[in-house]
Design a protein around this motif. Structure first.
Motif, PDB file in Angstrom:
ATOM      1  N   TYR A  14     -26.340  -0.794  11.702  1.00  0.00           N
ATOM      2  CA  TYR A  14     -27.289  -1.476  12.585  1.00  0.00           C
ATOM      3  C   TYR A  14     -27.988  -2.491  11.698  1.00  0.00           C
ATOM      4  N   ALA A  19     -25.348   3.274   9.131  1.00  0.00           N
ATOM      5  CA  ALA A  19     -25.534   4.589   9.746  1.00  0.00           C
ATOM      6  C   ALA A  19     -24.326   5.494   9.529  1.00  0.00           C
ATOM      7  N   THR A  38     -27.659  17.304  11.044  1.00  0.00           N
ATOM      8  CA  THR A  38     -29.031  17.156  11.525  1.00  0.00           C
ATOM      9  C   THR A  38     -29.233  15.797  12.211  1.00  0.00           C
ATOM     10  N   ASN A  39     -30.412  15.614  12.767  1.00  0.00           N
ATOM     11  CA  ASN A  39     -30.826  14.339  13.362  1.00  0.00           C
ATOM     12  C   ASN A  39     -30.567  13.184  12.423  1.00  0.00           C
ATOM     13  N   GLY A  40     -30.008  12.122  12.973  1.00  0.00           N
ATOM     14  CA  GLY A  40     -29.851  10.916  12.164  1.00  0.00           C
ATOM     15  C   GLY A  40     -28.661  10.930  11.224  1.00  0.00           C
ATOM     16  N   ALA A  41     -27.800  11.940  11.327  1.00  0.00           N
ATOM     17  CA  ALA A  41     -26.647  12.035  10.423  1.00  0.00           C
ATOM     18  C   ALA A  41     -25.586  10.986  10.748  1.00  0.00           C
ATOM     19  N   GLY A  42     -25.625  10.468  11.984  1.00  0.00           N
ATOM     20  CA  GLY A  42     -24.645   9.433  12.358  1.00  0.00           C
ATOM     21  C   GLY A  42     -23.633   9.901  13.388  1.00  0.00           C
ATOM     22  N   LYS A  43     -23.887  11.040  13.998  1.00  0.00           N
ATOM     23  CA  LYS A  43     -22.915  11.611  14.949  1.00  0.00           C
ATOM     24  C   LYS A  43     -22.823  10.769  16.230  1.00  0.00           C
ATOM     25  N   THR A  44     -23.986  10.463  16.806  1.00  0.00           N
ATOM     26  CA  THR A  44     -23.997   9.662  18.034  1.00  0.00           C
ATOM     27  C   THR A  44     -23.422   8.275  17.761  1.00  0.00           C
ATOM     28  N   THR A  45     -23.779   7.707  16.633  1.00  0.00           N
ATOM     29  CA  THR A  45     -23.253   6.385  16.264  1.00  0.00           C
ATOM     30  C   THR A  45     -21.729   6.430  16.209  1.00  0.00           C
ATOM     31  N   GLU A  86     -25.171  11.378  25.070  1.00  0.00           N
ATOM     32  CA  GLU A  86     -26.409  12.089  24.804  1.00  0.00           C
ATOM     33  C   GLU A  86     -27.426  11.623  25.850  1.00  0.00           C
ATOM     34  N   GLU A 163     -23.906  16.226  22.280  1.00  0.00           N
ATOM     35  CA  GLU A 163     -24.993  17.206  22.410  1.00  0.00           C
ATOM     36  C   GLU A 163     -25.157  17.782  23.813  1.00  0.00           C
ATOM     37  N   GLN A 195     -25.956  19.728  17.671  1.00  0.00           N
ATOM     38  CA  GLN A 195     -26.895  20.193  16.642  1.00  0.00           C
ATOM     39  C   GLN A 195     -26.873  21.701  16.581  1.00  0.00           C
TER      40      GLN A 195
HETATM   41  P1  ATP Z   1     -29.217  12.505  16.710  1.00  0.00           P
HETATM   42  O1  ATP Z   1     -28.785  13.882  16.899  1.00  0.00           O
HETATM   43  O2  ATP Z   1     -30.681  12.367  16.445  1.00  0.00           O
HETATM   44  O3  ATP Z   1     -28.702  11.538  17.736  1.00  0.00           O
HETATM   45  P2  ATP Z   1     -27.175  11.501  15.042  1.00  0.00           P
HETATM   46  O4  ATP Z   1     -26.480  12.280  13.993  1.00  0.00           O
HETATM   47  O5  ATP Z   1     -26.429  11.322  16.299  1.00  0.00           O
HETATM   48  O6  ATP Z   1     -28.571  12.088  15.325  1.00  0.00           O
HETATM   49  P3  ATP Z   1     -27.431   8.667  14.995  1.00  0.00           P
HETATM   50  O7  ATP Z   1     -28.163   8.616  16.282  1.00  0.00           O
HETATM   51  O8  ATP Z   1     -26.011   8.247  14.980  1.00  0.00           O
HETATM   52  O9  ATP Z   1     -27.512  10.104  14.380  1.00  0.00           O
HETATM   53  O10 ATP Z   1     -28.240   7.822  13.924  1.00  0.00           O
HETATM   54  C1  ATP Z   1     -27.771   7.534  12.615  1.00  0.00           C
HETATM   55  C2  ATP Z   1     -28.745   6.598  11.878  1.00  0.00           C
HETATM   56  O11 ATP Z   1     -28.754   5.324  12.511  1.00  0.00           O
HETATM   57  C3  ATP Z   1     -30.190   7.074  11.895  1.00  0.00           C
HETATM   58  O12 ATP Z   1     -30.758   6.763  10.661  1.00  0.00           O
HETATM   59  C4  ATP Z   1     -30.829   6.263  12.997  1.00  0.00           C
HETATM   60  O13 ATP Z   1     -32.192   6.073  12.780  1.00  0.00           O
HETATM   61  C5  ATP Z   1     -30.065   4.973  12.915  1.00  0.00           C
HETATM   62  N1  ATP Z   1     -29.988   4.315  14.225  1.00  0.00           N
HETATM   63  C6  ATP Z   1     -29.485   4.839  15.366  1.00  0.00           C
HETATM   64  N2  ATP Z   1     -29.548   3.947  16.381  1.00  0.00           N
HETATM   65  C7  ATP Z   1     -30.081   2.824  15.862  1.00  0.00           C
HETATM   66  C8  ATP Z   1     -30.404   1.530  16.387  1.00  0.00           C
HETATM   67  N3  ATP Z   1     -30.161   1.217  17.661  1.00  0.00           N
HETATM   68  N4  ATP Z   1     -30.960   0.634  15.556  1.00  0.00           N
HETATM   69  C9  ATP Z   1     -31.212   0.942  14.262  1.00  0.00           C
HETATM   70  N5  ATP Z   1     -30.931   2.127  13.689  1.00  0.00           N
HETATM   71  C10 ATP Z   1     -30.375   3.062  14.472  1.00  0.00           C
END
Ligand code: ATP
Length: 238
Positions: A14, A19, A38-45, A86, A163, A195
């Motif tokens: 991003y 990410a 955990t949160n923010g690991a990059g799974k949703t991305t 999600e 999730e 998670q």
């Molecule tokens: P969660 O369970 O919280 O969704 P996750 O493992 O799916 O966690 P992501 O949502 O993929 O994690 O986020 C990965 C990283 O990218 C995090 O540091 C998050 O802050 C960042 N991030 C996610 N979306 C954006 C965005 N639209 N703009 C900037 N940074 C982003």
């Protein structure tokens, strides 16, 4: 044999924030593969990139023998990759049935669509009972069922679930997990982001642990479930 999905050195950013920092994994047809972390690991991305909603900055994604980079999100659905996002993203004012039908928007095989609607109601009887009601009247768990049902309406070769247990009561979570097992038994290939590591690893053939954009550990669901570092970090044991 090549895998249904092959992700190689995938990188997603991003702006300046990287990410996903070069991850590789495969999903074979018929398998359930889970990404935990955990949160923010990059799974949703990762899932959003597989769906074509985000463009990778590096690496490759091969799905059913095709390089996905060239395809738009709607074309990726047509290729057989469905995403239950999600937060569900159902349309609250539309009826439950019309939400389901939206999942079939790229199809025109009407009789088969009707069969699949009936199958969704078999899988989730509550949706059938309330088919004419606005989807916004469903509970969180029921909305999750609707999101899964809608994703299945595209007849996916690979179903991605982000999730599905988020925010659900333990009983509802068990129901959702039981449904995922049932889909697996019917031969649906699933990529599951969770998670809730215990639940996900219990039903997955393979799992990958993500931390800050990287896969730090991979194994069979069973191996990871019994791995000491996983138990400490993700299953709340000391
Ligand atoms: P969660 O369970 O919280 O969704 P996750 O493992 O799916 O966690 P992501 O949502 O993929 O994690 O986020 C990965 C990283 O990218 C995090 O540091 C998050 O802050 C960042 N991030 C996610 N979306 C954006 C965005 N639209 N703009 C900037 N940074 C982003």
């Amino acid at each position: 044999m090549t895998a249904l999905l092959e992700v190689e050195d995938l990188k997603v950013a991003y702006g300046k924030i990287e990410a996903v920092k070069g991850i590789s994994f495969k999903v074979e047809a018929g398998e359930v593969v889970t990404l935990i972390g955990t949160n923010g690991a990059g799974k949703t991305t990762t899932l959003r990139t597989l769906s074509g909603l985000l463009k990778p900055v590096g690496g490759s994604i091969k799905f059913n023998g095709k390089a996905l980079r060239k395809y738009r999100a709607d074309q990726i659905v047509a290729l057989g990759l469905a995403h239950s996002p999600e937060g569900r993203h159902i349309f609250p004012r539309m009826t439950i049935e019309n939400n389901l039908r939206l999942g079939a928007y790229l199809r025109n095989d009407k009789p088969a669509i009707e069969k699949d609607i009936a199958r969704a109601y078999e899988l989730f009887p509550i949706l059938g009972e309330r088919r004419k009601q606005a989807a916004g009247t469903l509970s969180g768990g029921e909305q999750q069922m609707l999101a899964m049902g809608r994703a299945l309406m595209s007849q996916p070769k690979l179903l991605m679930l982000d999730e599905p247990s988020m925010g659900l009561s333990p009983i509802m979570m068990q129901k959702i997990m039981a449904t995922i097992s049932e889909l697996k038994a019917q031969g649906t290939t699933i990529l599951l982001v969770e998670q809730n590591a215990q639940a996900a690893l219990s039903l997955a053939d393979h799992g990958h642990v993500m931390e800050v954009g990287k896969i730090v550990l991979s194994g069979t669901g069973d191996n990871l479930l019994h791995d000491e570092s996983v138990r400490k970090a993700y299953l709340g044991e000391d």
